[in-house]
Write a protein that holds these residues in place. Structure first.
Motif, mmCIF file in Angstrom:
data_model
loop_
_atom_site.group_PDB
_atom_site.id
_atom_site.type_symbol
_atom_site.label_atom_id
_atom_site.label_comp_id
_atom_site.label_asym_id
_atom_site.label_seq_id
_atom_site.Cartn_x
_atom_site.Cartn_y
_atom_site.Cartn_z
ATOM 1 N N TYR A 199 0.818 -1.172 0.130
ATOM 2 C CA TYR A 199 -0.117 -0.122 0.122
ATOM 3 C C TYR A 199 0.761 1.288 0.218
ATOM 4 O O TYR A 199 0.252 2.456 0.196
ATOM 5 C CB TYR A 199 -1.012 0.132 1.315
ATOM 6 N N PHE A 227 -0.585 -4.585 -14.335
ATOM 7 C CA PHE A 227 -1.685 -4.680 -15.213
ATOM 8 C C PHE A 227 -1.168 -4.371 -16.475
ATOM 9 O O PHE A 227 -1.650 -4.899 -17.675
ATOM 10 C CB PHE A 227 -2.709 -3.558 -14.683
ATOM 11 N N VAL A 273 0.473 -7.332 -18.097
ATOM 12 C CA VAL A 273 -0.445 -8.403 -18.674
ATOM 13 C C VAL A 273 -1.391 -8.287 -19.870
ATOM 14 O O VAL A 273 -1.577 -9.022 -20.720
ATOM 15 C CB VAL A 273 -1.352 -8.734 -17.458
ATOM 16 N N ILE A 314 1.492 -12.180 1.273
ATOM 17 C CA ILE A 314 0.620 -11.374 2.390
ATOM 18 C C ILE A 314 -0.480 -12.664 3.135
ATOM 19 O O ILE A 314 -0.495 -12.393 4.300
ATOM 20 C CB ILE A 314 -0.158 -10.465 1.779
ATOM 21 N N GLY A 315 -0.741 -13.618 2.291
ATOM 22 C CA GLY A 315 -1.405 -14.639 2.878
ATOM 23 C C GLY A 315 -0.905 -15.246 3.992
ATOM 24 O O GLY A 315 -1.549 -15.432 4.987
ATOM 25 N N ARG A 375 -0.231 -13.902 7.570
ATOM 26 C CA ARG A 375 -1.322 -13.717 8.497
ATOM 27 C C ARG A 375 -1.542 -15.114 9.178
ATOM 28 O O ARG A 375 -2.175 -15.413 10.082
ATOM 29 C CB ARG A 375 -2.597 -13.597 7.802
#
Lengths: 263, 317
Positions: free
Chosen positions: B127, B139, B142, B208-209, B212
């Motif tokens: 962020y 983006f 891709v 990030i997953g 946690r």
């Protein structure tokens, strides 16, 4: 939201090409060949003095129409295959999923190249070919969703009330998988436009003198150094449209998927 | 593991069978037989010449026999004889394979070397402005049409700046290793763009997953340094799904190579395929398609096996 506006603006401009284009698509003006962008020709002219902006708008109609229809065709086919496989299970599931495996394993671009070379590149056949080779991911996703949906009480209720399999799938099962279908179809539009322009670029798509973004680029390749505007604008148009469509698809995914990781 | 591998290999048999039928069917559906190349110039050809030509190529036999002949020969590693050059297809593919492998290898390596550090950086600084810039760039990566990106780079770096060669694999008369590598830069970069974008985003969200997860909190709670928490506990776990996606994408690279090789006149399989297309060289096209499909299957299997090998929670039986 900005991407929706950009995409909408491009689509409207292209569809209204006969009204908004400053020149006719194939108006040859030999007094004005190979001109750099100017006030009269915003994006310059090509080797035959045709206005690049006008060709871009007319070409966009074909690229976008093929992209939209191919995405709809591919998603529909994928949804039917995935739903039928999961709903009936057992042998049906097995056969359909093995077919999906086979379709997945054959490298798609080379296969597309062969098929489009057969078809002499009409718009309808391009839609069918691209759609016919881009349903596999949707089929797998829909199958996974339907496997859970078909165990839901409302499906049981529908069956108890006497609904046949077809009605149950169409009215009760598929609407509940609509979120991922919409996302898949949206992302499929960008993919289909990319494929169409790649095939046109190789000289296998819709044939000149009808303009598409891909075949404009093919024409421009040999004279790229002297006339860069012939390369920059059509490619920029492709990039912009795909970018906009992908952003829309991504936004829809965030909006429609409650389980999405907030990261 | 051994049993799992054996079962997977047995499952490949019907898959390969299905693939061979589709490939054969597609090529059979071609309008006009191989004699089209004789007639192409619009000249008159004695029908008996065409007949003997068809006989020599074996296309005068019933379809099912042609299929079985082709299947049997392919299984023994003989992909038949090219219509356009009359040479064995395997030899033609073999000649072009090193160039394609080199291009794919360079693109894969480059993509991994850029995407993984970049993904880690974005995940640690999530962020921030740099992270959002990265998201925007990915983006772009891709959505970028491969061939157009190639043309743009040629325009900028070869034509305008003159830093790098436009196309080919070496300067005639002045070829050296350095010269060859300079030719590899642009096509390698073009082919890797999509994967840089995809892998870095995927690694970022995987990191990030994992960050946690309970075991990361435990690692922190027991007082490990941040370097160890991230470097050992987070990164290693987050890499597992990324590596398996990377293995899956190796097969994708092949499709991308077709376009990249065409733009940069790189003498690999992709260009051979496009040339074979315009020459209606069916055995060559079938051979390349079959080889491509086998590569896809192989790397799918590799991806699955890697997944099991890297993550002790996944056990195949």
């Amino acid at each position: 939201m900005p991407s929706l506006i950009i995409f909408g603006a491009i689509v409207v401009a292209c569809l209204a090409a006969p009204l908004v284009a400053p020149h006719a698509m194939d108006a040859i003006d030999l007094a004005a060949v190979k001109q750099a962008p100017s006030r009269l020709h915003w994006m310059g002219t090509d080797d035959l003095g045709r206005d690049v902006l006008s060709r871009l708008l007319f070409g966009g109609r074909i690229s976008i129409v093929i992209g939209l229809l191919a995405a709809v065709a591919g998603t529909t086919l994928g949804a039917v295959v995935g739903a039928v496989a999961a709903f009936y299970g057992r042998a049906v599931d097995n056969v359909l999923m093995r077919i999906t495996d086979v379709a997945y394993a054959i490298p798609s671009l080379p296969l597309l190249i062969i098929l489009s070379a057969y078809s002499r590149a009409a718009i309808v056949s391009m839609v069918l070919i691209i759609g016919g080779l881009s349903w596999m991911a949707t089929a797998r996703v829909v199958r996974a969703e339907v496997l859970t949906i078909r165990e839901m009480p409302f499906v049981e209720a529908a069956r108890v009330l006497g609904a046949g399999s077809g009605v149950t799938i169409l009215r009760h099962v598929l609407p509940n998988a609509m979120g991922s279908l919409i996302v898949g179809a949206t992302l499929g539009v960008g993919n289909a436009i990319l494929i169409e322009s790649s095939l046109s670029f190789l000289g296998l798509g819709v044939q000149p003198p009808t303009a598409t973004w891909g075949n404009m680029l093919m024409d421009a390749q040999s004279t790229m150094a002297a006339k860069p505007w012939l390369t920059i604008f059509p490619g920029g148009a492709i990039l912009l449209v795909i970018l906009a469509v992908n952003f829309i698809g991504d936004g829809l995914r965030d909006a429609l998927d409650p389980q999405k990781d907030p990261a | 593991m051994g049993r799992y591998l054996r079962r997977r290999l047995i499952q490949l048999v019907p898959l390969l069978f299905g693939i061979s039928i589709v490939i054969f069917g597609v090529i059979q559906a071609a309008p006009g037989g191989p004699e089209g190349s004789l007639l192409a110039a619009g000249r008159f050809v004695d029908p008996s010449v065409i007949e003997s030509y068809r006989h020599r190529l074996g296309v005068d036999q019933p379809v099912w026999r042609q299929y079985l002949n082709w299947l049997g020969a392919s299984a023994r590693g003989d992909l038949g004889q090219s219509f356009s050059t009359s040479r064995p297809v395997t030899a033609m593919i073999g000649e072009r394979l090193p160039a394609t492998l080199e291009l794919m290898g360079a693109a894969f390596l480059f993509a991994a070397l850029v995407a993984l550090p970049f993904g880690l950086f974005s995940a640690l600084r999530r962020y921030t402005l740099a992270d959002m810039l990265g998201t925007g760039l990915s983006f772009l990566g891709v959505a970028m049409p491969v061939f157009w990106f190639g043309l743009l780079l040629q325009l900028i770096f070869s034509v305008r700046l003159g830093w790098l060669p436009v196309s080919g694999t070496g300067t005639i008369g002045a070829s050296s290793v350095g010269d060859h590598l300079r030719h590899l830069i642009l096509p390698g970069l073009v082919l890797s763009t999509r994967y840089i974008a995809g892998w870095s985003r995927y690694f970022r969200s995987s990191l990030i997953g994992v960050s946690r997860a309970g075991f990361v909190r435990t690692a922190r709670a027991k007082g490990l340094t941040e370097t160890r928490v991230v470097g050992v506990h987070t990164v290693r776990n987050a890499l597992v799904p990324v590596i398996s996606v990377m293995a899956l994408n190796v097969a994708d690279l092949f499709s991308g190579a077709v376009i990249t090789e065409t733009v940069f006149a790189w003498p690999g399989i992709g260009r051979l395929f496009v040339q074979g297309m315009f020459a209606r060289d069916y055995p060559l096209l079938m051979g390349i398609l079959l080889m491509g499909a086998v590569t896809v299957i192989l790397f799918n299997l590799v991806a699955d096996l890697l997944y099991g090998a890297l993550d002790p929670r996944i056990r195949y039986e």
